[in-house]
Design a protein around this motif. Sequence first.
Motif, PDB file in Angstrom:
ATOM      1  N   ASP A 142      30.057  32.452   9.067  1.00 13.96           N
ATOM      2  CA  ASP A 142      29.496  33.180  10.211  1.00 13.96           C
ATOM      3  C   ASP A 142      30.124  34.556  10.366  1.00 13.96           C
ATOM      4  OD1 ASP A 142      27.827  31.086  10.706  1.00 13.96           O
ATOM      5  OD2 ASP A 142      29.070  30.207  12.303  1.00 13.96           O
ATOM      6  N   PHE A 143      31.447  34.627  10.298  1.00 15.30           N
ATOM      7  CA  PHE A 143      32.069  35.951  10.496  1.00 15.30           C
ATOM      8  C   PHE A 143      31.819  36.856   9.292  1.00 15.30           C
ATOM      9  CE2 PHE A 143      35.842  34.787   7.940  1.00 15.30           C
ATOM     10  CZ  PHE A 143      36.168  36.009   7.371  1.00 15.30           C
ATOM     11  N   ILE A 144      31.695  36.289   8.091  1.00 14.71           N
ATOM     12  CA  ILE A 144      31.401  37.110   6.908  1.00 14.71           C
ATOM     13  C   ILE A 144      29.992  37.689   7.017  1.00 14.71           C
ATOM     14  CG2 ILE A 144      31.087  37.115   4.406  1.00 14.71           C
ATOM     15  CD1 ILE A 144      33.239  34.933   4.242  1.00 14.71           C
ATOM     16  N   ALA A 145      29.045  36.845   7.414  1.00 17.75           N
ATOM     17  CA  ALA A 145      27.663  37.306   7.545  1.00 17.75           C
ATOM     18  C   ALA A 145      27.537  38.393   8.608  1.00 17.75           C
ATOM     19  CB  ALA A 145      26.759  36.127   7.893  1.00 17.75           C
ATOM     20  N   ALA A 146      28.438  38.389   9.609  1.00 25.19           N
ATOM     21  CA  ALA A 146      28.381  39.383  10.675  1.00 25.19           C
ATOM     22  C   ALA A 146      29.016  40.713  10.274  1.00 25.19           C
ATOM     23  CB  ALA A 146      29.083  38.845  11.923  1.00 25.19           C
ATOM     24  N   LEU A 147      29.677  40.787   9.140  1.00 27.69           N
ATOM     25  CA  LEU A 147      30.273  42.048   8.679  1.00 27.69           C
ATOM     26  C   LEU A 147      29.167  43.031   8.291  1.00 27.69           C
ATOM     27  CD1 LEU A 147      33.189  40.633   6.481  1.00 27.69           C
ATOM     28  CD2 LEU A 147      33.390  41.760   8.713  1.00 27.69           C
ATOM     29  N   PRO A 148      29.452  44.331   8.251  1.00 24.47           N
ATOM     30  CA  PRO A 148      28.398  45.335   7.997  1.00 24.47           C
ATOM     31  C   PRO A 148      27.566  45.053   6.755  1.00 24.47           C
ATOM     32  CG  PRO A 148      30.416  46.414   8.668  1.00 24.47           C
ATOM     33  CD  PRO A 148      30.743  44.959   8.535  1.00 24.47           C
ATOM     34  N   ASP A 149      28.191  44.667   5.661  1.00 27.63           N
ATOM     35  CA  ASP A 149      27.456  44.367   4.427  1.00 27.63           C
ATOM     36  C   ASP A 149      27.600  42.917   4.008  1.00 27.63           C
ATOM     37  OD1 ASP A 149      26.563  47.078   3.973  1.00 27.63           O
ATOM     38  OD2 ASP A 149      28.643  47.565   3.458  1.00 27.63           O
ATOM     39  N   GLY A 150      27.948  42.054   4.957  1.00 26.79           N
ATOM     40  CA  GLY A 150      28.064  40.640   4.642  1.00 26.79           C
ATOM     41  C   GLY A 150      29.109  40.377   3.561  1.00 26.79           C
ATOM     42  N   TYR A 151      28.727  39.609   2.570  1.00 27.42           N
ATOM     43  CA  TYR A 151      29.657  39.266   1.478  1.00 27.42           C
ATOM     44  C   TYR A 151      29.981  40.467   0.594  1.00 27.42           C
ATOM     45  CZ  TYR A 151      29.303  34.296   2.550  1.00 27.42           C
ATOM     46  OH  TYR A 151      29.396  33.077   3.173  1.00 27.42           O
ATOM     47  N   ASP A 152      29.210  41.536   0.716  1.00 29.37           N
ATOM     48  CA  ASP A 152      29.466  42.749  -0.075  1.00 29.37           C
ATOM     49  C   ASP A 152      30.284  43.775   0.701  1.00 29.37           C
ATOM     50  OD1 ASP A 152      28.026  41.871  -2.342  1.00 29.37           O
ATOM     51  OD2 ASP A 152      26.147  42.344  -1.316  1.00 29.37           O
ATOM     52  N   THR A 153      30.853  43.388   1.835  1.00 30.37           N
ATOM     53  CA  THR A 153      31.686  44.295   2.622  1.00 30.37           C
ATOM     54  C   THR A 153      33.040  44.487   1.929  1.00 30.37           C
ATOM     55  OG1 THR A 153      30.652  43.545   4.663  1.00 30.37           O
ATOM     56  CG2 THR A 153      32.775  44.674   4.860  1.00 30.37           C
ATOM     57  N   ASP A 154      33.453  45.744   1.806  1.00 26.81           N
ATOM     58  CA  ASP A 154      34.767  46.039   1.215  1.00 26.81           C
ATOM     59  C   ASP A 154      35.848  45.761   2.256  1.00 26.81           C
ATOM     60  OD1 ASP A 154      37.054  47.106   0.035  1.00 26.81           O
ATOM     61  OD2 ASP A 154      35.975  48.765  -0.893  1.00 26.81           O
ATOM     62  N   VAL A 155      36.803  44.873   1.908  1.00 29.52           N
ATOM     63  CA  VAL A 155      37.848  44.506   2.868  1.00 29.52           C
ATOM     64  C   VAL A 155      38.961  45.554   2.929  1.00 29.52           C
ATOM     65  CG1 VAL A 155      37.407  42.049   2.630  1.00 29.52           C
ATOM     66  CG2 VAL A 155      39.095  43.141   1.141  1.00 29.52           C
ATOM     67  N   ARG A 156      38.946  46.512   1.997  1.00 34.23           N
ATOM     68  CA  ARG A 156      39.918  47.606   1.934  1.00 34.23           C
ATOM     69  C   ARG A 156      41.318  47.093   1.586  1.00 34.23           C
ATOM     70  NH1 ARG A 156      37.640  50.784   7.297  1.00 34.23           N
ATOM     71  NH2 ARG A 156      35.588  51.272   6.421  1.00 34.23           N
ATOM     72  N   LYS A 157      42.287  48.016   1.657  1.00 36.48           N
ATOM     73  CA  LYS A 157      43.646  47.719   1.223  1.00 36.48           C
ATOM     74  C   LYS A 157      44.224  46.518   1.972  1.00 36.48           C
ATOM     75  CE  LYS A 157      48.286  49.719   1.186  1.00 36.48           C
ATOM     76  NZ  LYS A 157      49.107  50.864   1.612  1.00 36.48           N
ATOM     77  N   ARG A 158      44.682  45.512   1.188  1.00 39.98           N
ATOM     78  CA  ARG A 158      45.325  44.303   1.711  1.00 39.98           C
ATOM     79  C   ARG A 158      44.454  43.575   2.725  1.00 39.98           C
ATOM     80  NH1 ARG A 158      50.945  44.480   0.537  1.00 39.98           N
ATOM     81  NH2 ARG A 158      51.311  42.895   2.123  1.00 39.98           N
ATOM     82  N   GLY A 159      43.127  43.787   2.656  1.00 44.88           N
ATOM     83  CA  GLY A 159      42.224  43.108   3.576  1.00 44.88           C
ATOM     84  C   GLY A 159      42.317  43.623   4.993  1.00 44.88           C
ATOM     85  N   GLY A 160      42.717  44.895   5.161  1.00 47.04           N
ATOM     86  CA  GLY A 160      42.962  45.455   6.490  1.00 47.04           C
ATOM     87  C   GLY A 160      41.728  45.574   7.362  1.00 47.04           C
ATOM     88  N   ARG A 161      40.536  45.404   6.785  1.00 42.14           N
ATOM     89  CA  ARG A 161      39.314  45.566   7.588  1.00 42.14           C
ATOM     90  C   ARG A 161      39.032  44.334   8.435  1.00 42.14           C
ATOM     91  NH1 ARG A 161      33.799  48.282   5.190  1.00 42.14           N
ATOM     92  NH2 ARG A 161      32.749  48.565   7.186  1.00 42.14           N
ATOM     93  N   ILE A 162      39.622  43.208   8.106  1.00 38.96           N
ATOM     94  CA  ILE A 162      39.378  41.981   8.868  1.00 38.96           C
ATOM     95  C   ILE A 162      40.701  41.464   9.428  1.00 38.96           C
ATOM     96  CG2 ILE A 162      37.308  41.370   7.566  1.00 38.96           C
ATOM     97  CD1 ILE A 162      38.936  39.494   5.884  1.00 38.96           C
ATOM     98  N   SER A 163      40.625  40.551  10.372  1.00 40.94           N
ATOM     99  CA  SER A 163      41.820  40.074  11.066  1.00 40.94           C
ATOM    100  C   SER A 163      42.622  39.124  10.173  1.00 40.94           C
ATOM    101  CB  SER A 163      41.414  39.351  12.346  1.00 40.94           C
ATOM    102  OG  SER A 163      40.771  38.120  12.020  1.00 40.94           O
ATOM    103  N   ALA A 164      43.852  38.830  10.619  1.00 37.07           N
ATOM    104  CA  ALA A 164      44.726  37.930   9.851  1.00 37.07           C
ATOM    105  C   ALA A 164      44.098  36.548   9.709  1.00 37.07           C
ATOM    106  CB  ALA A 164      46.092  37.832  10.532  1.00 37.07           C
ATOM    107  N   GLY A 165      43.525  36.045  10.793  1.00 39.00           N
ATOM    108  CA  GLY A 165      42.884  34.735  10.723  1.00 39.00           C
ATOM    109  C   GLY A 165      41.699  34.718   9.786  1.00 39.00           C
ATOM    110  N   GLN A 166      40.911  35.792   9.798  1.00 40.66           N
ATOM    111  CA  GLN A 166      39.763  35.876   8.898  1.00 40.66           C
ATOM    112  C   GLN A 166      40.214  35.979   7.451  1.00 40.66           C
ATOM    113  OE1 GLN A 166      37.898  39.273  10.710  1.00 40.66           O
ATOM    114  NE2 GLN A 166      36.491  38.022  11.943  1.00 40.66           N
ATOM    115  N   ARG A 167      41.297  36.697   7.217  1.00 44.02           N
ATOM    116  CA  ARG A 167      41.832  36.764   5.850  1.00 44.02           C
ATOM    117  C   ARG A 167      42.244  35.374   5.370  1.00 44.02           C
ATOM    118  NH1 ARG A 167      44.364  41.514   7.797  1.00 44.02           N
ATOM    119  NH2 ARG A 167      46.398  40.485   8.017  1.00 44.02           N
TER     120      ARG A 167
END
Length: 604
Positions: free
Chosen positions: A481-506
């Motif tokens: 659910d939270f992945i699908a809600a990201l701007p590009d879904g599964y193709d969203t770039d999480v950026r350096k060390r996954g900084g685009r998403i929260s610790a729990g989501q990582r």
Amino acid sequence: MTTAAPPGVDPFDQDVLPAPRNAQMILLRSLLHPHRSRLWLATVLLLVQQAAVQAGPLLVAYAIDHAIPAVRDGRHGALIAVACGYLGCGLASGILQRAFIRVAALISQDVLIELRGRIFRHAQSLSLDFHERYTSGRLISRATSDVESIRELLSDGLEELIEVVLSAVYISVLLLILDWRLGLATMVSYGPLYVAIRSFQRRSMVAYRKRSTATAAVIVKFTETMNGIRPVKAFRREEPNDAAFGELNHRHERANGDAILEMARYVVGSRLIANIAIAAIVLWGAYRVAQGGLALGVLAAFVLYLRRLYDPIDRLGMFLNSYQSAAASLEKIAGLLAQEPGVPEPARPVPLPERPAGQPGRAVVFEDVRFAYRTGGEVLPVFGLRVPAGQTVAVVGATGAGKSTLAKLLARFYDPTDGRIMLDGVPLRELAPADLRRGVVMVTQESFLFSGTVAENITIGRPDASRAEVEAAAKAIGAHDFIAALPDGYDTDVRKRGGRISAGQRQLVAFARALLADPGVLILDEATSSLDIPGERAVQHAMHTVLHGRTAVIIAHRLSTVEIADRVLVMRDGRIVEDGTPEELIADSGHFAGLHQAWQDSLV
């Protein structure tokens, strides 16, 4: 034979790691060996190019002593031939030098590509023990500033050295041919010059070793501060960090200044020797010309050759400058590449047996295992454990009890000091890395995501997985659910060390990554610690289904995670002090019962 750190000093605290004697030369030869044919071609090109360059003063001598007198008699052919010869030598020299530079550039670039690749591959092959003791900043320094020092030597310094040496050899021979007396007098100056060069080489080696170490210290401090920017901000460490970095910066400045000072001393001394030698030889030569014992053209050629002989002294100093810097860097790289993996691959791998249909789990056995870290005492004395295939085991205990060590040994981040760990009857030491990674997967407390898309991070354990399989794994763990809600879904770039998403989501992405890999044994090392209460409950609910039939070892501080376990182990001082189902241990009056009661009271 290896270089050693001073007594009582951990070699990993030194910037130069221990390495076999002559490791630098062995490394350099191994890098150059594949380019033998190009090296021979470069040598021939430079030999011919230097012959063309050094023909100039001979042509001048011939013109003064023969061609010009012939012009007085009306014969111009000799002077025209000299002019054409001089022009031809200049053109040939330029063409040959261009060809040499091209070949040398190809060699140096290929060598540097290979060297960087070796550092990267070898660093990945080294065990976790090495990386916990040798900072990432030092590794970055080896692959950047140290490789750059070697690049400067190969690109510029080596050409300078070869040209200076060839020039000295050609000129020495030509001087003896032109006039052996003046030639021998010239060679007398080689002694003091050799002493000056050797003295500079010894002193500058120390200076450049200090400079290289100071450079690495600056990189380490910068890297560690930027990687830990959150605690720096949280504890307002900007000013103390700035002061510490300033001290390292000043140390680097002082080391740089010492290296420059050594270079200045060498240049002044060598120029003094060269100028005295030139003055003495020119005076003697002029006297002989006046007495009729030496042709004027020969003296003119001598003066031109002497300038060519002594002028490159500064260039030789620049080469020694590059050489000492590169030698210090090569020493450090050779020390890194000499480190043996603490967890070596088996010489003759044993295949992991196929899992029976319908049985996703594998049996785990710790047989008389002992383990001690290099930097500390024994963590596991004599440890034995049997986990049947498909059983979920929770391991609890105080900090330092040995829980995480057990998990790291099972994942083969380390090998036991004694005893063995077996997976379906096969010792972990004998499994091929691919089989081991398919058999055992670990999710750690700090889930690390690489730059790239969410889907790419999930498929790290199974790169050939389809998008449908990726989404199925994410749904099973509650991450879809939270992945699908990201701007590009599964193709969203999480950026350096996954900084685009929260610790729990990582952490949820890390769970999906592990589940997609479909391991026989899944290790969760405090893997739910970064989740909030709703997130933890969602994961626990998914894990009831996901872990069914699969062998799992859960290292947990939160007792809520233990509820899904079939069996609980309580560890103390590297030993199992309680072993049973959660219900059995709660009913008992032991350590786990006390922990459970304290947890229940905290909920109230």
